[in-house]
Motif scaffolding. Structure first.
Motif, mmCIF file in Angstrom:
data_model
loop_
_atom_site.group_PDB
_atom_site.id
_atom_site.type_symbol
_atom_site.label_atom_id
_atom_site.label_comp_id
_atom_site.label_asym_id
_atom_site.label_seq_id
_atom_site.Cartn_x
_atom_site.Cartn_y
_atom_site.Cartn_z
ATOM 1 N N VAL A 8 9.237 -1.354 -15.792
ATOM 2 C CA VAL A 8 8.797 -2.709 -15.438
ATOM 3 C C VAL A 8 7.413 -2.958 -16.009
ATOM 4 O O VAL A 8 7.152 -4.027 -16.579
ATOM 5 C CB VAL A 8 8.819 -2.918 -13.900
ATOM 6 N N ALA A 9 6.510 -1.986 -15.886
ATOM 7 C CA ALA A 9 5.154 -2.145 -16.414
ATOM 8 C C ALA A 9 5.186 -2.348 -17.924
ATOM 9 O O ALA A 9 4.463 -3.193 -18.461
ATOM 10 C CB ALA A 9 4.314 -0.929 -16.062
ATOM 11 N N ILE A 10 6.035 -1.605 -18.613
ATOM 12 C CA ILE A 10 6.164 -1.751 -20.067
ATOM 13 C C ILE A 10 6.709 -3.134 -20.410
ATOM 14 O O ILE A 10 6.221 -3.803 -21.316
ATOM 15 C CB ILE A 10 7.049 -0.635 -20.656
ATOM 16 N N ALA A 11 7.710 -3.586 -19.665
ATOM 17 C CA ALA A 11 8.297 -4.906 -19.914
ATOM 18 C C ALA A 11 7.270 -6.013 -19.689
ATOM 19 O O ALA A 11 7.155 -6.938 -20.495
ATOM 20 C CB ALA A 11 9.515 -5.115 -19.022
ATOM 21 N N VAL A 12 6.513 -5.917 -18.592
ATOM 22 C CA VAL A 12 5.489 -6.922 -18.304
ATOM 23 C C VAL A 12 4.428 -6.903 -19.395
ATOM 24 O O VAL A 12 4.015 -7.956 -19.893
ATOM 25 C CB VAL A 12 4.860 -6.679 -16.916
ATOM 26 N N THR A 13 4.006 -5.708 -19.807
ATOM 27 C CA THR A 13 3.013 -5.591 -20.873
ATOM 28 C C THR A 13 3.542 -6.212 -22.161
ATOM 29 O O THR A 13 2.815 -6.925 -22.855
ATOM 30 C CB THR A 13 2.637 -4.114 -21.107
ATOM 31 N N ALA A 14 4.810 -5.989 -22.474
ATOM 32 C CA ALA A 14 5.398 -6.562 -23.684
ATOM 33 C C ALA A 14 5.376 -8.085 -23.645
ATOM 34 O O ALA A 14 5.073 -8.736 -24.647
ATOM 35 C CB ALA A 14 6.824 -6.051 -23.861
ATOM 36 N N VAL A 15 5.669 -8.656 -22.501
ATOM 37 C CA VAL A 15 5.646 -10.116 -22.364
ATOM 38 C C VAL A 15 4.227 -10.638 -22.544
ATOM 39 O O VAL A 15 3.990 -11.620 -23.262
ATOM 40 C CB VAL A 15 6.218 -10.548 -20.989
ATOM 41 N N ILE A 16 3.267 -9.972 -21.922
ATOM 42 C CA ILE A 16 1.868 -10.390 -22.055
ATOM 43 C C ILE A 16 1.426 -10.284 -23.509
ATOM 44 O O ILE A 16 0.773 -11.187 -24.042
ATOM 45 C CB ILE A 16 0.953 -9.554 -21.136
ATOM 46 N N LEU A 17 1.793 -9.180 -24.177
ATOM 47 C CA LEU A 17 1.408 -9.002 -25.569
ATOM 48 C C LEU A 17 2.022 -10.083 -26.463
ATOM 49 O O LEU A 17 1.396 -10.553 -27.397
ATOM 50 C CB LEU A 17 1.821 -7.612 -26.074
ATOM 51 N N ARG A 18 3.241 -10.471 -26.152
ATOM 52 C CA ARG A 18 3.942 -11.462 -26.983
ATOM 53 C C ARG A 18 3.463 -12.878 -26.718
ATOM 54 O O ARG A 18 3.261 -13.658 -27.634
ATOM 55 C CB ARG A 18 5.451 -11.350 -26.725
ATOM 56 N N TYR A 19 3.278 -13.214 -25.450
ATOM 57 C CA TYR A 19 3.020 -14.612 -25.102
ATOM 58 C C TYR A 19 1.676 -14.868 -24.430
ATOM 59 O O TYR A 19 1.281 -16.010 -24.279
ATOM 60 C CB TYR A 19 4.118 -15.118 -24.157
ATOM 61 N N GLY A 20 1.012 -13.812 -23.996
ATOM 62 C CA GLY A 20 -0.128 -13.986 -23.096
ATOM 63 C C GLY A 20 -1.473 -14.214 -23.737
ATOM 64 O O GLY A 20 -1.607 -14.482 -24.927
ATOM 65 N N ASN A 21 -2.447 -14.076 -22.923
ATOM 66 C CA ASN A 21 -3.842 -14.290 -23.226
ATOM 67 C C ASN A 21 -4.316 -13.339 -24.331
ATOM 68 O O ASN A 21 -4.094 -12.142 -24.262
ATOM 69 C CB ASN A 21 -4.596 -14.048 -21.911
ATOM 70 N N LYS A 22 -5.003 -13.856 -25.336
ATOM 71 C CA LYS A 22 -5.463 -13.021 -26.451
ATOM 72 C C LYS A 22 -6.462 -11.960 -26.000
ATOM 73 O O LYS A 22 -6.438 -10.837 -26.481
ATOM 74 C CB LYS A 22 -6.085 -13.893 -27.539
ATOM 75 N N GLU A 23 -7.349 -12.324 -25.084
ATOM 76 C CA GLU A 23 -8.332 -11.356 -24.594
ATOM 77 C C GLU A 23 -7.637 -10.227 -23.835
ATOM 78 O O GLU A 23 -7.971 -9.051 -23.988
ATOM 79 C CB GLU A 23 -9.375 -12.034 -23.701
ATOM 80 N N LEU A 24 -6.660 -10.573 -23.022
ATOM 81 C CA LEU A 24 -5.905 -9.561 -22.288
ATOM 82 C C LEU A 24 -5.186 -8.637 -23.261
ATOM 83 O O LEU A 24 -5.207 -7.414 -23.113
ATOM 84 C CB LEU A 24 -4.921 -10.228 -21.332
ATOM 85 N N THR A 25 -4.574 -9.212 -24.280
ATOM 86 C CA THR A 25 -3.877 -8.422 -25.291
ATOM 87 C C THR A 25 -4.850 -7.489 -26.004
ATOM 88 O O THR A 25 -4.563 -6.309 -26.197
ATOM 89 C CB THR A 25 -3.202 -9.351 -26.319
ATOM 90 N N ARG A 26 -6.016 -7.994 -26.371
ATOM 91 C CA ARG A 26 -7.031 -7.186 -27.045
ATOM 92 C C ARG A 26 -7.443 -6.003 -26.167
ATOM 93 O O ARG A 26 -7.566 -4.867 -26.640
ATOM 94 C CB ARG A 26 -8.246 -8.066 -27.360
ATOM 95 N N ARG A 27 -7.611 -6.253 -24.882
ATOM 96 C CA ARG A 27 -8.020 -5.193 -23.957
ATOM 97 C C ARG A 27 -6.910 -4.159 -23.765
ATOM 98 O O ARG A 27 -7.179 -2.961 -23.718
ATOM 99 C CB ARG A 27 -8.410 -5.796 -22.608
ATOM 100 N N ILE A 28 -5.679 -4.599 -23.660
ATOM 101 C CA ILE A 28 -4.555 -3.666 -23.493
ATOM 102 C C ILE A 28 -4.441 -2.761 -24.719
ATOM 103 O O ILE A 28 -4.289 -1.541 -24.596
ATOM 104 C CB ILE A 28 -3.237 -4.423 -23.233
ATOM 105 N N LEU A 29 -4.520 -3.341 -25.898
ATOM 106 C CA LEU A 29 -4.428 -2.546 -27.119
ATOM 107 C C LEU A 29 -5.603 -1.578 -27.237
ATOM 108 O O LEU A 29 -5.426 -0.426 -27.647
ATOM 109 C CB LEU A 29 -4.352 -3.464 -28.341
ATOM 110 N N ALA A 30 -6.802 -2.022 -26.845
ATOM 111 C CA ALA A 30 -7.979 -1.134 -26.859
ATOM 112 C C ALA A 30 -7.769 0.031 -25.903
ATOM 113 O O ALA A 30 -8.051 1.184 -26.248
ATOM 114 C CB ALA A 30 -9.231 -1.924 -26.495
ATOM 115 N N CYS A 31 -7.268 -0.257 -24.707
ATOM 116 C CA CYS A 31 -6.989 0.808 -23.725
ATOM 117 C C CYS A 31 -5.986 1.806 -24.279
ATOM 118 O O CYS A 31 -6.171 3.018 -24.132
ATOM 119 C CB CYS A 31 -6.445 0.214 -22.427
#
Length: 123
Positions: A8-31
């Motif tokens: 579920v966490a991977i699926a939610v992360t995938a949705v955020i990465l595809r459609y979500g906030n650019k700053e959030l995506t940048r932080r997830i990828l950095a992590c």
């Protein structure tokens, strides 16, 4: 059940990465990049420790290295002496002297969180 939460966490992360906030995506990828570098590393004071993990995350996010001008240390005792020389009692004091603390509701991936250790000498 743990595999389900991870899926579920991977699926939610995938949705955020595809459609979500650019700053959030940048932080997830950095992590993800920081976790890859640090995963499986032993605790080595002055190289692979909590202060250097936080510094690595800061650099990954585009900030200057906050450990760049700190003296070298090779043990918990030396780390504590280094903090005292810089005018701090704890690592938390050193971090919050540069970064405004936030509430738990404001947390995002890559934010620094203090967690009390199970090892008494580490607190």
């Amino acid at each position: 059940m743990a595999w389900y939460r991870a899926a579920v966490a991977i699926a939610v992360t995938a949705v955020i990465l595809r459609y979500g906030n650019k700053e959030l995506t940048r932080r997830i990828l950095a992590c993800n990049r920081v976790v890859k570098r640090w995963q499986g590393m032993p605790l080595i004071w002055g190289a692979w420790d909590c202060a250097h993990l936080c510094a690595d995350m800061a650099v990954e996010l585009g900030f200057s290295n906050p450990m760049k001008y700190w003296p070298k240390y090779n043990s918990l005792l030396e780390a504590r002496k280094t903090l005292k020389k810089k005018g701090f009692e704890t690592l938390t004091e050193a971090v919050t002297s540069k970064i405004k603390p936030i509430t738990i509701g404001e947390l995002m991936p890559s934010d620094i969180v203090e967690i009390k250790s199970d090892i008494p000498r580490m607190n």
